[in-house]
Design an enzyme around this catalytic site. Structure first.
Site, mmCIF file in Angstrom:
data_model
loop_
_atom_site.group_PDB
_atom_site.id
_atom_site.type_symbol
_atom_site.label_atom_id
_atom_site.label_comp_id
_atom_site.label_asym_id
_atom_site.label_seq_id
_atom_site.Cartn_x
_atom_site.Cartn_y
_atom_site.Cartn_z
ATOM 1 N N PHE A 112 0.804 -1.221 0.000
ATOM 2 C CA PHE A 112 0.000 0.000 0.000
ATOM 3 C C PHE A 112 0.836 1.269 0.000
ATOM 4 C CE2 PHE A 112 0.873 -0.113 4.514
ATOM 5 C CZ PHE A 112 0.677 1.178 4.991
ATOM 6 N N LYS A 113 2.112 1.164 0.373
ATOM 7 C CA LYS A 113 2.966 2.348 0.394
ATOM 8 C C LYS A 113 3.140 2.963 -0.994
ATOM 9 C CE LYS A 113 3.509 1.559 4.764
ATOM 10 N NZ LYS A 113 4.732 1.315 5.485
ATOM 11 N N ASP A 114 2.942 2.166 -2.043
ATOM 12 C CA ASP A 114 3.045 2.696 -3.403
ATOM 13 C C ASP A 114 2.004 3.778 -3.673
ATOM 14 O OD1 ASP A 114 5.161 1.063 -4.314
ATOM 15 O OD2 ASP A 114 3.775 -0.587 -4.716
#
Length: 498
Positions: A112-114
């Site tokens: 999810f950091k993308d």
């Protein structure tokens, strides 16, 4: 829109300054002076927009010193099919009636950091141009696994930047480690730390506020910034996917406009669930925000008791990105819940630094529990949940998402609340193939991790992300491992300073 520091409310800067600095000089985190509102009519108008267009709309409310053209440039550059494996950027899977999985892992590093770190480099370079800053930006990142690779991928070969990532030597999965140590790029550096994530995070924050180090950097025509969620430019993109998901569920006929939607988030550093809180405060009809922890349950205990206490045993779990005892973004929430009382924030976080604990007032505890529910589960329950979800729904989830599912099940039993619910799915199951495979097969696994990826593919029929399939053939580039007390000297050495 101006931004204040959680530790000094007299600070007043525009978003370009907040993003370029990353953290306030006093050690506080930047927060917007007010939370902008969004009406139901405006939400409805986003229905026929792309994810990038929805993002530009949300950013226009927070980053008011950015022009419309600048926001369109940033969003269109970050959110496209060259970077993400799906046109929708974030997908919503229907787990069972009234319960939905928000898949945030279709980006280049499968986590999810993308969603934030693909756009942060565009925010940062645009901010630097707006402010006419000529220094090289040095990005320091502490990671519990996913942020590091996502930041490296986002900033690789970005002109005028250099990035250093620190991860706990034994505190990330083998796949996460391999993603980082094989990273390509002329401006990247990766280093393991003998310690846990909190050691990495504390070391990085200490460097940020060290006057001597900043003077050395200035002499070398450089300045620090951050890609961790302490940087507002990392947090604001996370608000977008909660706004966008609500709109999509209405568009699909799963929700009526104005209907309440609960949100479950597996989190250790509190940024992902804080973004949901901001979306709720903007006017998105979100209900209970369910904070899911693994056995490192400092957040669960805090929500339930009002006492934050990091003086406890630290566990290395099968959900390593949540193995955190110091949740940085909680500071932003507490600043809001205290009525922006910077003196109180300074007192609590000085106590956290010096004694490892603090206790909030009854009023803050009541306000906290009004919006948040805290729950946790251990590794055994995590793996049992992976197996249950696979057998019952034919859905394969990773070890962090499984924590969220288990805590949500516990929440429903405890409260009887059957409000429709969105569960944040934060990583591809392939990033944790050994644990997921063991959970599904209900027996220990061993051997080559890439063989396990293939076995998991046979069971799940999920496509193997290209970024992970390619890792097998990449050579390791980084081998440094340092003591937790040596971060500062390592940084200066790599920058040829000191």
């Amino acid at each position: 829109m101006y931004y204040k520091s959680t530790r000094d409310s007299s600070v007043r800067v525009e978003s370009a300054v907040a993003i370029s600095q990353g953290i306030s000089a006093d050690g506080g985190l930047f927060v917007p002076e007010q939370i902008p509102s969004i009406t139901k009519e405006e939400l409805a108008a986003l229905a026929d927009k792309t994810y990038a267009q929805r993002a530009a709309f949300v950013f226009s409310r927070y980053l008011t010193d950015f022009t419309e053209a600048e926001l369109v440039y940033c969003t269109e550059s970050a959110y496209n099919t060259k970077r993400f494996e799906t046109e929708n950027i974030a997908e919503i899977a229907h787990l069972f009636e009234g319960t939905y999985m928000l898949e945030l892992w279709h980006g280049p590093t499968c986590a999810f950091k993308d969603m934030a770190l693909q756009i942060l480099p565009y925010f940062l370079t645009t901010a630097m141009k707006k402010l006419q800053l000529k220094e090289k930006i040095v990005i320091l990142v502490a990671t519990s696994g996913d942020t590091g690779k996502a930041a490296l991928e986002g900033f690789k070969d970005v002109e005028g930047t250099e990035i250093m990532v620190f991860y706990p030597e034994d505190g990330v999965s083998d796949m996460q480690k391999r993603q980082m140590v094989t990273q390509e790029g002329s401006n990247v550096n990766v280093c393991a730390v003998k310690g846990n994530f909190d050691d990495c995070q504390s070391g990085v924050k200490k460097i940020f506020t060290d006057k001597t180090v900043k003077e050395e950097l200035a002499a070398g025509n450089m300045r620090f910034s951050s890609a961790n969620s302490i940087n507002w430019g990392r947090l604001v993109p996370q608000i977008v996917y909660y706004v966008s998901s609500y709109v999509t569920l209405v568009q699909q006929g799963e929700l009526q406009m104005g209907e309440t939607l609960n949100v479950v988030v597996p989190t250790g550093n509190f940024g992902n669930i804080l973004a949901a809180y901001y979306a709720k405060q903007m006017g998105v009809p979100l209900g209970k925000l369910i904070c899911a922890s693994n056995i490192n349950k400092v957040l669960t205990d805090f929500i339930n008791t009002g006492v934050y206490n990091r003086n406890r045993e630290f566990y290395a779990t099968c959900s390593p990105s949540m193995d955190i005892l110091i949740s940085s973004n909680l500071e932003r929430l507490l600043y809001l819940l205290t009525g922006e009382d910077d003196a109180q924030i300074r007192e609590w976080f000085t106590a956290l630094s010096e004694t490892g604990t603090y206790e909030v007032t009854d009023a803050v505890k009541t306000a906290l529990q009004k919006d948040f529910f805290g729950g946790f589960c251990d590794d055994a329950a995590t793996k049992a949940t992976i197996h249950q979800v696979y057998e019952t729904y034919g859905y394969t989830c990773d070890t962090h998402t499984a924590v969220a599912v288990k805590v949500y099940q516990d929440y429903r039993k405890a409260t009887g609340d059957t409000t429709k619910t969105l569960i944040a799915s934060t990583a591809s199951p392939y990033k944790f193939s050994p644990s997921v495979l063991e959970a599904i097969a209900k027996e220990p696994v061993s051997g080559d991790e890439y063989a396990m990826v293939d076995q998991l593919h046979e069971l799940s029929n999920l496509p193997i992300p290209a970024a992970l399939a390619d890792l097998k053939n990449k050579e390791r580039r980084f081998t440094s491992c340092i003591d937790k007390n040596d971060l500062q000297s390592f940084v200066l050495q790599q920058l040829h300073l000191g």
